[in-house]
Structures are given as structure tokens and as C-alpha cells.
Design a protein around this motif. Structure first.
Motif, PDB file in Angstrom:
ATOM      1  N   ALA A  29       4.555   8.001   0.993  1.00 22.81           N
ATOM      2  CA  ALA A  29       5.049   8.553  -0.407  1.00 22.81           C
ATOM      3  C   ALA A  29       6.256   8.762  -0.273  1.00 22.81           C
ATOM      4  O   ALA A  29       7.236   8.500  -1.416  1.00 22.81           O
ATOM      5  CB  ALA A  29       4.146   9.675  -1.035  1.00 22.81           C
ATOM      6  N   ARG A 113       8.284   5.918  -9.974  1.00 19.50           N
ATOM      7  CA  ARG A 113       9.263   5.530  -8.749  1.00 19.50           C
ATOM      8  C   ARG A 113       8.463   5.584  -7.493  1.00 19.50           C
ATOM      9  O   ARG A 113       7.457   6.152  -7.425  1.00 19.50           O
ATOM     10  CB  ARG A 113      10.232   7.021  -8.666  1.00 19.50           C
ATOM     11  N   VAL A 124       0.441  -1.707  -6.618  1.00 18.08           N
ATOM     12  CA  VAL A 124      -0.358  -1.025  -7.784  1.00 18.08           C
ATOM     13  C   VAL A 124       0.354  -1.111  -9.168  1.00 18.08           C
ATOM     14  O   VAL A 124      -0.200  -1.347 -10.014  1.00 18.08           O
ATOM     15  CB  VAL A 124      -0.967   0.156  -7.296  1.00 18.08           C
TER      16      VAL A 124
HETATM   17  C1  LIG Z   1      -0.158   3.890  -2.596  1.00 17.89           C
HETATM   18  C2  LIG Z   1      -1.798   4.048  -2.897  1.00 17.89           C
HETATM   19  C3  LIG Z   1      -1.817   4.955  -3.919  1.00 17.89           C
HETATM   20  C4  LIG Z   1      -2.593   2.890  -2.896  1.00 17.89           C
HETATM   21  O1  LIG Z   1      -4.131   3.372  -3.199  1.00 17.89           O
HETATM   22  P1  LIG Z   1      -5.122   2.198  -3.106  1.00 17.89           P
HETATM   23  O2  LIG Z   1      -6.205   2.675  -3.804  1.00 17.89           O
HETATM   24  O3  LIG Z   1      -5.371   1.769  -1.502  1.00 17.89           O
HETATM   25  O4  LIG Z   1      -4.710   0.947  -3.609  1.00 17.89           O
HETATM   26  P2  LIG Z   1      -5.543  -0.468  -4.243  1.00 17.89           P
HETATM   27  O5  LIG Z   1      -6.447  -0.621  -3.255  1.00 17.89           O
HETATM   28  O6  LIG Z   1      -5.525  -0.338  -5.572  1.00 17.89           O
HETATM   29  O7  LIG Z   1      -4.329  -1.696  -3.820  1.00 17.89           O
HETATM   30  C5  LIG Z   1      -3.646  -2.290  -4.709  1.00 17.89           C
HETATM   31  C6  LIG Z   1      -2.927  -3.372  -4.167  1.00 17.89           C
HETATM   32  O8  LIG Z   1      -1.907  -2.934  -3.105  1.00 17.89           O
HETATM   33  C7  LIG Z   1      -2.137  -3.430  -1.827  1.00 17.89           C
HETATM   34  N1  LIG Z   1      -2.049  -2.329  -0.882  1.00 17.89           N
HETATM   35  C8  LIG Z   1      -2.512  -1.082  -0.775  1.00 17.89           C
HETATM   36  N2  LIG Z   1      -2.069  -0.451   0.246  1.00 17.89           N
HETATM   37  C9  LIG Z   1      -1.045  -1.236   0.876  1.00 17.89           C
HETATM   38  C10 LIG Z   1      -0.316  -1.096   2.007  1.00 17.89           C
HETATM   39  N3  LIG Z   1      -0.273   0.081   2.718  1.00 17.89           N
HETATM   40  N4  LIG Z   1       0.561  -2.165   2.327  1.00 17.89           N
HETATM   41  C11 LIG Z   1       0.456  -3.342   1.665  1.00 17.89           C
HETATM   42  N5  LIG Z   1      -0.185  -3.421   0.341  1.00 17.89           N
HETATM   43  C12 LIG Z   1      -0.982  -2.710   0.155  1.00 17.89           C
HETATM   44  C13 LIG Z   1      -3.513  -4.004  -1.871  1.00 17.89           C
HETATM   45  O9  LIG Z   1      -3.665  -4.999  -0.791  1.00 17.89           O
HETATM   46  C14 LIG Z   1      -3.654  -4.509  -3.447  1.00 17.89           C
HETATM   47  O10 LIG Z   1      -3.130  -5.959  -3.250  1.00 17.89           O
HETATM   48  P3  LIG Z   1      -3.728  -7.044  -3.747  1.00 17.89           P
HETATM   49  O11 LIG Z   1      -4.722  -6.697  -4.792  1.00 17.89           O
HETATM   50  O12 LIG Z   1      -2.738  -8.082  -4.017  1.00 17.89           O
HETATM   51  O13 LIG Z   1      -4.601  -7.314  -2.375  1.00 17.89           O
HETATM   52  C15 LIG Z   1      -2.001   4.896  -1.490  1.00 17.89           C
HETATM   53  O14 LIG Z   1      -2.012   4.117  -0.349  1.00 17.89           O
HETATM   54  C16 LIG Z   1      -1.697   6.357  -1.545  1.00 17.89           C
HETATM   55  O15 LIG Z   1      -2.250   7.173  -1.738  1.00 17.89           O
HETATM   56  N6  LIG Z   1      -0.622   6.484  -0.750  1.00 17.89           N
HETATM   57  C17 LIG Z   1      -0.015   7.736  -0.356  1.00 17.89           C
HETATM   58  C18 LIG Z   1       0.341   8.408  -1.632  1.00 17.89           C
HETATM   59  C19 LIG Z   1       1.310   7.572  -2.453  1.00 17.89           C
HETATM   60  O16 LIG Z   1       2.246   6.647  -1.718  1.00 17.89           O
HETATM   61  N7  LIG Z   1       1.558   7.464  -3.700  1.00 17.89           N
HETATM   62  C20 LIG Z   1       2.372   6.818  -4.649  1.00 17.89           C
HETATM   63  C21 LIG Z   1       3.538   7.391  -4.578  1.00 17.89           C
HETATM   64  S1  LIG Z   1       4.940   6.437  -5.451  1.00 17.89           S
END
Ligand SMILES: CC(C)(COP(=O)(O)OP(=O)(O)OC[C@H]1O[C@@H](n2cnc3c(N)ncnc32)[C@H](O)[C@@H]1OP(=O)(O)O)[C@@H](O)C(=O)NCCC(=O)NCCS
Length: 156
Positions: A29, A113, A124
Motif C-alpha cells: 500500500a 491513488r 483491481v
Molecule cells: C491490492 C489488494 C487489494 C488486492 O486484493 P485481492 O483480493 O488479492 O485482488 P483480486 O483477487 O481481486 O485481484 C484482482 C487482479 O489483480 C491481480 N493481483 C492481485 N494481487 C496482485 C499482485 N500482488 N501482483 C500482481 N497482480 C496482482 C490478480 O491476479 C487479479 O488480476 P487478474 O484477474 O487479471 O488475474 C490486496 O493485495 C491488498 O489489500 N493489499 C494491501 C493494501 C493495498 O494495497 N490496498 C490498496 C491501496 S491503493
């Protein structure tokens, strides 16, 4: 898996506190609170935002509290944000939750952002119709450095 957004309950806050102290998630994040482990600051922040006009939602997956999502900010500049428990990453939960959030909050434009290297979050957003509108840079607490970020918009 059934993904539901509901109002935030008091009992969700300790779960959010744990989720938002995961080192890998914090790194990803990047733009995070100064001291995420400061429980008093966390409680004060949540007290303030729960009393505001922000839209705060708890994300449930098959009934389990797996994260949070929100729309916050001034009218015309409202931003989305979300956070998923690391144990549940990669199952489409953030995408499903954001899709539901932007249905519940029909105002447009909405902004987002993300750190330029937060490929998960950027994907996402893209899947939910957000497009990159600008690049900026800012101080990222979790990195201890100035980093690039993308500003995205959802216009329709
Ligand atoms: C970013 C975050 C919200 C993704 O959540 P998630 O539930 O794993 O996301 P999804 O399963 O819906 O994935 C959606 C897409 O992103 C991709 N993706 C998810 N995490 C990824 C990663 N670390 N690296 C590359 N791609 C990734 C998935 O492959 C998917 O793509 P596809 O459908 O083309 O295969 C989660 O990792 C998180 O909470 N991270 C920490 C907090 C954060 O960064 N919040 C956002 C602040 S801007």
C-alpha cells in the motif's frame, strides 16, 4: 464465495487493526499511517471517519470479515480505498468488493491513488473501470521514501 459489503461494526475494528499491520500489505500500500501499530491513533482515526460523511464498509466473504473498503473525501474529489486480509489475497475479493462499492456510491467521478508498483491494486482498479489520469509522487511512510503513484478516475 459470497462477497457482501455491510456497515462497519465495533467488533470489526480489532480485525482491521491486525489486517492493517501486516508488513507485506503495508509495503504494498506504501501510503500508510505514520505508525500503524499505534492503537490509540487507529481508534481516533476510526472514530473520526465513522462520524464523517465517508462511506465505510466491512467486506465479508462467506460471512468472514476479510477487509474494508471506503469512499472518502470532499464532494467532487471522492476517493476509493480498500484493504484485504493477506490470507485472502488472489481470490477476486478486492475486485468484487470494489465493483459493489461503486454501485452503492453512484456519484462520479470517483478517484483512486495507488503506488506505481502496486500492480495488484492497479489491476483491481482497471478491472472496475478506473483509468490512469495522472502520475504524481509523494512521501510513502511504509517505504520511508518519496515514490511515484498513479491517480485514477472512474468517470461513468
Ligand atoms: C491490492 C489488494 C487489494 C488486492 O486484493 P485481492 O483480493 O488479492 O485482488 P483480486 O483477487 O481481486 O485481484 C484482482 C487482479 O489483480 C491481480 N493481483 C492481485 N494481487 C496482485 C499482485 N500482488 N501482483 C500482481 N497482480 C496482482 C490478480 O491476479 C487479479 O488480476 P487478474 O484477474 O487479471 O488475474 C490486496 O493485495 C491488498 O489489500 N493489499 C494491501 C493494501 C493495498 O494495497 N490496498 C490498496 C491501496 S491503493
Amino acid at each position: 464465495m459470497q462477497i457482501v459489503l455491510r456497515e462497519v461494526h465495533d467488533s470489526d475494528l480489532p480485525v482491521f487493526f491486525r489486517q492493517m499491520n501486516d508488513p507485506e500489505a503495508l509495503h504494498m500500500a506504501a501510503f500508510t499511517p505514520k505508525d500503524p501499530a499505534d492503537r490509540d491513533a487507529f481508534d481516533a482515526h476510526w472514530k473520526r471517519i465513522r462520524a464523517s460523511a465517508d462511506v465505510q464498509r466491512t467486506i465479508l466473504a462467506d460471512g468472514d470479515v476479510v477487509g474494508s473498503a471506503a469512499v472518502y473525501g470532499e464532494p467532487g474529489e471522492r476517493e476509493v480505498t480498500y484493504w484485504i486480509d493477506r490470507a485472502y489475497w488472489g481470490r477476486g475479493i478486492a475486485t468484487a468488493a470494489l465493483r459493489e462499492l461503486i454501485v452503492q456510491v453512484p456519484e462520479r467521478p470517483l478517484y483512486a491513488r495507488a503506488a506505481a508498483d502496486n500492480t495488484g491494486s492497479l489491476r483491481v482498479l482497471e478491472k472496475c473501470g478506473f483509468r490512469v489520469a495522472a502520475q504524481a509522487s509523494g512521501y510513502a511512510q511504509a517505504r520511508g521514501a518519496e515514490i511515484d503513484e498513479f491517480v485514477l478516475t472512474l468517470d461513468a
